[in-house]
Write an enzyme that holds these catalytic residues in place. Structure first.
Site, PDB file in Angstrom:
ATOM      1  N   LYS A 158     -51.874 -28.359 -31.182  1.00  0.00           N
ATOM      2  CA  LYS A 158     -50.803 -27.752 -30.379  1.00  0.00           C
ATOM      3  C   LYS A 158     -51.494 -26.729 -29.487  1.00  0.00           C
ATOM      4  O   LYS A 158     -51.783 -25.610 -29.896  1.00  0.00           O
ATOM      5  CB  LYS A 158     -49.796 -27.063 -31.303  1.00  0.00           C
ATOM      6  CG  LYS A 158     -48.369 -27.013 -30.771  1.00  0.00           C
ATOM      7  CD  LYS A 158     -48.229 -26.253 -29.477  1.00  0.00           C
ATOM      8  CE  LYS A 158     -48.192 -24.756 -29.668  1.00  0.00           C
ATOM      9  NZ  LYS A 158     -48.236 -24.031 -28.374  1.00  0.00           N
TER      10      LYS A 158
ATOM     11  N   GLU B 138     -58.532 -16.947 -36.594  1.00  0.00           N
ATOM     12  CA  GLU B 138     -59.375 -16.147 -35.692  1.00  0.00           C
ATOM     13  C   GLU B 138     -58.408 -15.373 -34.799  1.00  0.00           C
ATOM     14  O   GLU B 138     -57.746 -15.946 -33.942  1.00  0.00           O
ATOM     15  CB  GLU B 138     -60.295 -17.055 -34.884  1.00  0.00           C
ATOM     16  CG  GLU B 138     -61.226 -17.850 -35.799  1.00  0.00           C
ATOM     17  CD  GLU B 138     -62.377 -18.561 -35.097  1.00  0.00           C
ATOM     18  OE1 GLU B 138     -62.318 -18.768 -33.882  1.00  0.00           O
ATOM     19  OE2 GLU B 138     -63.337 -18.912 -35.804  1.00  0.00           O
TER      20      GLU B 138
ATOM     21  N   CYS C 234     -61.342 -12.543 -26.653  1.00  0.00           N
ATOM     22  CA  CYS C 234     -61.033 -11.800 -27.875  1.00  0.00           C
ATOM     23  C   CYS C 234     -62.173 -10.864 -28.269  1.00  0.00           C
ATOM     24  O   CYS C 234     -61.963  -9.855 -28.908  1.00  0.00           O
ATOM     25  CB  CYS C 234     -60.754 -12.763 -29.007  1.00  0.00           C
ATOM     26  SG  CYS C 234     -62.137 -13.880 -29.288  1.00  0.00           S
TER      27      CYS C 234
ATOM     28  N   GLU D 270     -54.537  -4.040 -28.776  1.00  0.00           N
ATOM     29  CA  GLU D 270     -55.278  -5.011 -27.977  1.00  0.00           C
ATOM     30  C   GLU D 270     -54.481  -5.263 -26.697  1.00  0.00           C
ATOM     31  O   GLU D 270     -53.327  -5.682 -26.758  1.00  0.00           O
ATOM     32  CB  GLU D 270     -55.435  -6.326 -28.748  1.00  0.00           C
ATOM     33  CG  GLU D 270     -56.176  -7.375 -27.946  1.00  0.00           C
ATOM     34  CD  GLU D 270     -56.229  -8.737 -28.640  1.00  0.00           C
ATOM     35  OE1 GLU D 270     -55.166  -9.267 -29.000  1.00  0.00           O
ATOM     36  OE2 GLU D 270     -57.341  -9.255 -28.823  1.00  0.00           O
TER      37      GLU D 270
HETATM   38  N1  LIG Z   1     -60.660 -14.172 -32.925  1.00  0.00           N
HETATM   39  C1  LIG Z   1     -60.865 -15.093 -32.030  1.00  0.00           C
HETATM   40  O1  LIG Z   1     -61.786 -15.900 -32.124  1.00  0.00           O
HETATM   41  C2  LIG Z   1     -59.951 -15.212 -30.835  1.00  0.00           C
HETATM   42  C3  LIG Z   1     -60.331 -16.017 -29.770  1.00  0.00           C
HETATM   43  C4  LIG Z   1     -59.500 -16.120 -28.657  1.00  0.00           C
HETATM   44  C5  LIG Z   1     -58.293 -15.441 -28.610  1.00  0.00           C
HETATM   45  N2  LIG Z   1     -57.953 -14.661 -29.656  1.00  0.00           N
HETATM   46  C6  LIG Z   1     -56.699 -13.902 -29.598  1.00  0.00           C
HETATM   47  O2  LIG Z   1     -55.668 -14.703 -29.023  1.00  0.00           O
HETATM   48  C7  LIG Z   1     -54.718 -13.864 -28.364  1.00  0.00           C
HETATM   49  C8  LIG Z   1     -54.408 -14.434 -27.001  1.00  0.00           C
HETATM   50  O3  LIG Z   1     -53.959 -15.735 -27.111  1.00  0.00           O
HETATM   51  P1  LIG Z   1     -52.423 -16.132 -27.102  1.00  0.00           P
HETATM   52  O4  LIG Z   1     -51.633 -15.119 -26.337  1.00  0.00           O
HETATM   53  O5  LIG Z   1     -52.345 -17.561 -26.704  1.00  0.00           O
HETATM   54  O6  LIG Z   1     -52.041 -15.987 -28.641  1.00  0.00           O
HETATM   55  P2  LIG Z   1     -50.675 -16.376 -29.331  1.00  0.00           P
HETATM   56  O7  LIG Z   1     -50.805 -15.970 -30.744  1.00  0.00           O
HETATM   57  O8  LIG Z   1     -49.514 -15.899 -28.555  1.00  0.00           O
HETATM   58  O9  LIG Z   1     -50.608 -17.971 -29.216  1.00  0.00           O
HETATM   59  C9  LIG Z   1     -51.625 -18.792 -29.726  1.00  0.00           C
HETATM   60  C10 LIG Z   1     -51.037 -20.138 -30.060  1.00  0.00           C
HETATM   61  O10 LIG Z   1     -50.102 -20.005 -31.125  1.00  0.00           O
HETATM   62  C11 LIG Z   1     -48.880 -20.633 -30.780  1.00  0.00           C
HETATM   63  N3  LIG Z   1     -47.808 -19.956 -31.495  1.00  0.00           N
HETATM   64  C12 LIG Z   1     -47.164 -18.814 -31.135  1.00  0.00           C
HETATM   65  N4  LIG Z   1     -46.200 -18.519 -32.050  1.00  0.00           N
HETATM   66  C13 LIG Z   1     -46.254 -19.469 -33.008  1.00  0.00           C
HETATM   67  C14 LIG Z   1     -45.529 -19.716 -34.199  1.00  0.00           C
HETATM   68  N5  LIG Z   1     -44.538 -18.919 -34.594  1.00  0.00           N
HETATM   69  N6  LIG Z   1     -45.854 -20.791 -34.946  1.00  0.00           N
HETATM   70  C15 LIG Z   1     -46.853 -21.619 -34.567  1.00  0.00           C
HETATM   71  N7  LIG Z   1     -47.570 -21.442 -33.433  1.00  0.00           N
HETATM   72  C16 LIG Z   1     -47.289 -20.382 -32.664  1.00  0.00           C
HETATM   73  C17 LIG Z   1     -48.837 -20.515 -29.282  1.00  0.00           C
HETATM   74  O11 LIG Z   1     -47.918 -21.429 -28.723  1.00  0.00           O
HETATM   75  C18 LIG Z   1     -50.280 -20.792 -28.912  1.00  0.00           C
HETATM   76  O12 LIG Z   1     -50.555 -22.175 -28.929  1.00  0.00           O
HETATM   77  C19 LIG Z   1     -55.343 -12.509 -28.362  1.00  0.00           C
HETATM   78  O13 LIG Z   1     -54.791 -11.736 -29.389  1.00  0.00           O
HETATM   79  C20 LIG Z   1     -56.804 -12.784 -28.671  1.00  0.00           C
HETATM   80  O14 LIG Z   1     -57.514 -11.714 -29.215  1.00  0.00           O
HETATM   81  C21 LIG Z   1     -58.739 -14.539 -30.771  1.00  0.00           C
HETATM   82  O1  LIG Z   2     -61.795 -15.301 -26.819  1.00  0.00           O
HETATM   83  C1  LIG Z   2     -62.483 -15.478 -27.783  1.00  0.00           C
HETATM   84  C2  LIG Z   2     -63.716 -16.175 -27.761  1.00  0.00           C
HETATM   85  C3  LIG Z   2     -64.091 -16.881 -28.839  1.00  0.00           C
HETATM   86  C4  LIG Z   2     -65.297 -17.616 -28.803  1.00  0.00           C
HETATM   87  C5  LIG Z   2     -65.591 -18.568 -29.717  1.00  0.00           C
HETATM   88  O2  LIG Z   2     -64.756 -18.959 -30.663  1.00  0.00           O
HETATM   89  C6  LIG Z   2     -66.854 -19.255 -29.678  1.00  0.00           C
HETATM   90  O3  LIG Z   2     -67.724 -18.912 -28.850  1.00  0.00           O
HETATM   91  O4  LIG Z   2     -67.023 -20.172 -30.485  1.00  0.00           O
END
Ligand SMILES: NC(=O)c1ccc[n+]([C@@H]2O[C@H](COP(=O)([O-])OP(=O)(O)OC[C@H]3O[C@@H](n4cnc5c(N)ncnc54)[C@H](O)[C@@H]3O)[C@@H](O)[C@H]2O)c1
Ligand SMILES: O=C/C=C/C=C(\O)C(=O)O
Length: 486
Positions: A178, A254, A288, A390
């Site tokens: 998804k 993550e 992130c 964040e």
């Molecule tokens: N730790 C890491 O490796 C990493 C990497 C990239 C991004 N991030 C984090 O991602 C965030 C940004 O991405 P975003 O805005 O797309 O995140 P988000 O949590 O809003 O959405 C991520 C995914 O989850 C889905 N989703 C949302 N609510 C849901 C629910 N109730 N049930 C199932 N699925 C659901 C969304 O549709 C999307 O596909 C930031 O917080 C960032 O730090 C973390």
């Molecule tokens: O935004 C977050 C970036 C994550 C990066 C990875 O998960 C990767 O480099 O494998």
């Protein structure tokens, strides 16, 4: 208008409920495609197809055949590099110069690296004594976990989705993905590549839609999914963790971060400026691992702020096709609203705006885009929401520190623990500080330097589990011990 459909059991299919949503180009706010929103029926069909493929051709394939096909998937991404690049840049607005170096090559590498890795992981074995003297032999084997639900975000869409799908398939699982509603295109396109590479139908399935009360929630509620791997916000991670608790399904999370950069007076200032620039502003700050809190030793504070400001003001804002542009828009106007609310909050909380703080003037054709200025602040109190939340935008706050102990304490002061960057030429200090920072990933004199064999993930509220190298294999397989009495 182009339509983006689900990819279920090797076929592109529309939604039975007829629901479509807009896919918007953040460069100009124009609708570029209509995306089918999955109902429970499509999610169920995708899970059923994944289960059947697991029991069918994919489950029966030899490791050699499977990994050869995954190499073909990687080659297929590279063969259609320009199409993936175009699609990723239309969905996100990011500079092509960036996506062509990071997003798309990593999309291919995520398949190759894990295909090679699964062939080279040894299994454990233990010989043991028994009272009758004949002994016993234990050996462990890995088996696929089953049907994996993959839920991915919009910031590095192909990279982060394949970071999960690559190892999941290499380990013999099947997946239902998804992707983020903001960035569905490359995940959909990958279906074509899977087909061309000879991945059997049902191994890779894609359902589009939103999170709550839509495809995301339907997938996490589906009882026939064996585990979930999620990258996204911490709050969403909590919701998914609850859904996975039903039926005791495994999770890999993550999540978000509020990462600290620590700049010591004994750093190489050129390296520290270059690295901090990237960590704050690359991908318009939507990484992130990015640094939104920069702590700088007092004696070099003024020089550091002046130099970072000068570099930030050199960033060239523009659309993906502008070869000279290295700074695109945010992913959406909705996300810009959030980022701008923090820009306002910074002012309300008494920040000195060193640079930026608003929306840039753009030519008429880009006026509807999600543009925002790269922004640097100083002077905020440690408890301002700008410092503790964040933001996920192109911004950072710089604060002076007096001692190594204070720098470590500041870095560790939040409930997040994803990544940190330490800038020092003193090797002892580098090890000492790295050892004390509460984060899953520490870079010394670098940032976002990735070796895919290393453990990747966050501590505290930044995640559960590690992916990368053997850690991905840990999550995507079940280990089974066989004990043979001799
Ligand atoms: N730790 C890491 O490796 C990493 C990497 C990239 C991004 N991030 C984090 O991602 C965030 C940004 O991405 P975003 O805005 O797309 O995140 P988000 O949590 O809003 O959405 C991520 C995914 O989850 C889905 N989703 C949302 N609510 C849901 C629910 N109730 N049930 C199932 N699925 C659901 C969304 O549709 C999307 O596909 C930031 O917080 C960032 O730090 C973390
Ligand atoms: O935004 C977050 C970036 C994550 C990066 C990875 O998960 C990767 O480099 O494998």
């Amino acid at each position: 208008m182009k339509e983006i459909k689900h990819y279920i059991n090797g076929q592109y299919v529309g939604s039975a409920n007829g629901k479509l949503f807009d896919n918007v180009n953040p460069v100009n706010g124009k609708v570029i495609a209509k995306v089918h929103e999955a109902g429970r029926d499509e999610v169920d069909a995708a899970v059923k197809a994944a289960r059947a493929a697991l029991k069918g051709p994919w489950g029966k394939m030899t490791l050699d055949e499977r990994t050869r096909i995954l190499h073909k998937v990687a080659d297929g991404i590279n063969d259609r590099f320009d199409e993936f690049l175009e699609a990723e840049c239309l969905d996100t607005g990011k500079p092509k110069s960036m996506a062509s170096h990071i997003d798309i090559p990593r999309g291919a590498a995520n398949f190759k690296v894990f295909a090679d890795m699964v062939k080279n992981v040894p299994a454990e074995s233990f010989e043991m004594a028994t009272p009758d003297g004949s002994g016993a032999l234990n050996y462990a084997v890995r088996r696929p976990k089953g049907v994996i639900g993959v839920i991915s975000p919009w910031n590095l869409p192909l990279l982060l989705m394949t970071w999960k799908v690559g190892p999941a398939l290499a380990c013999g699982n099947t997946v239902v993905v998804k992707p983020s509603e903001e960035t569905p295109t490359t995940t959909a396109l990958l279906g074509e590549v899977m087909k061309e590479a000879g991945v059997p139908d049902g191994v890779y399935n894609v359902v589009h839609g939103f999170g709550g009360d839509s495809a995301g929630a339907f997938l996490t509620a589906h009882p026939d999914v064996d585990g979930f791997t999620f990258t996204g916000e911490t709050g969403t991670g909590e919701v998914i963790m609850k859904a996975a608790a039903k039926g005791i399904r495994d999770i890999s999370l993550e999540l978000g971060g509020k990462n600290a950069g620590l700049v010591f007076a004994d750093c190489d200032m050129d390296k520290a400026i270059e690295g901090t620039m990237r960590s704050a502003f690359v991908n318009c700050g939507q990484v992130c691992l990015g640094t939104e809190r920069v702590y700088v030793e007092r004696s070099i504070f003024d020089e550091f702020v002046a130099r970072l400001k000068a570099e930030a003001e050199k960033l060239r804002i523009g659309p993906p096709d502008d070869d000279k542009a290295n700074f695109g828009p945010l992913v959406s106007l909705k996300h810009r609203e959030k980022v701008l609310s923090y820009y306002q909050k910074a002012v309300d909380d008494g920040a000195t705006v060193v640079t930026g703080g608003g929306v840039p003037d753009m030519p008429e054709e880009y006026a509807g885009g999600a543009w925002v200025q790269p922004t640097i602040w100083t002077g905020l109190p440690d408890d301002s929401a700008v410092i503790t939340d964040e933001i996920f935008g192109p911004c950072c706050h710089i604060r002076p520190f007096e001692s190594e102990e204070e720098a470590i304490e500041l870095a560790n002061s939040l409930p997040y623990g994803l990544a940190s960057a330490i800038w020092t030429e003193n090797v002892s200090r580098a090890h000492r500080v790295a050892g004390q920072i509460e984060a899953g990933i520490i870079w010394v004199n670098s940032w976002f330097l990735r070796d895919l064999r290393t453990p990747f993930g966050g501590s505290k509220q930044s995640g559960i589990g590690r992916e990368g190298g053997v850690h991905s294999l840990e999550f995507y397989t079940e280990m089974k011990n066989v004990c043979i009495k001799l």
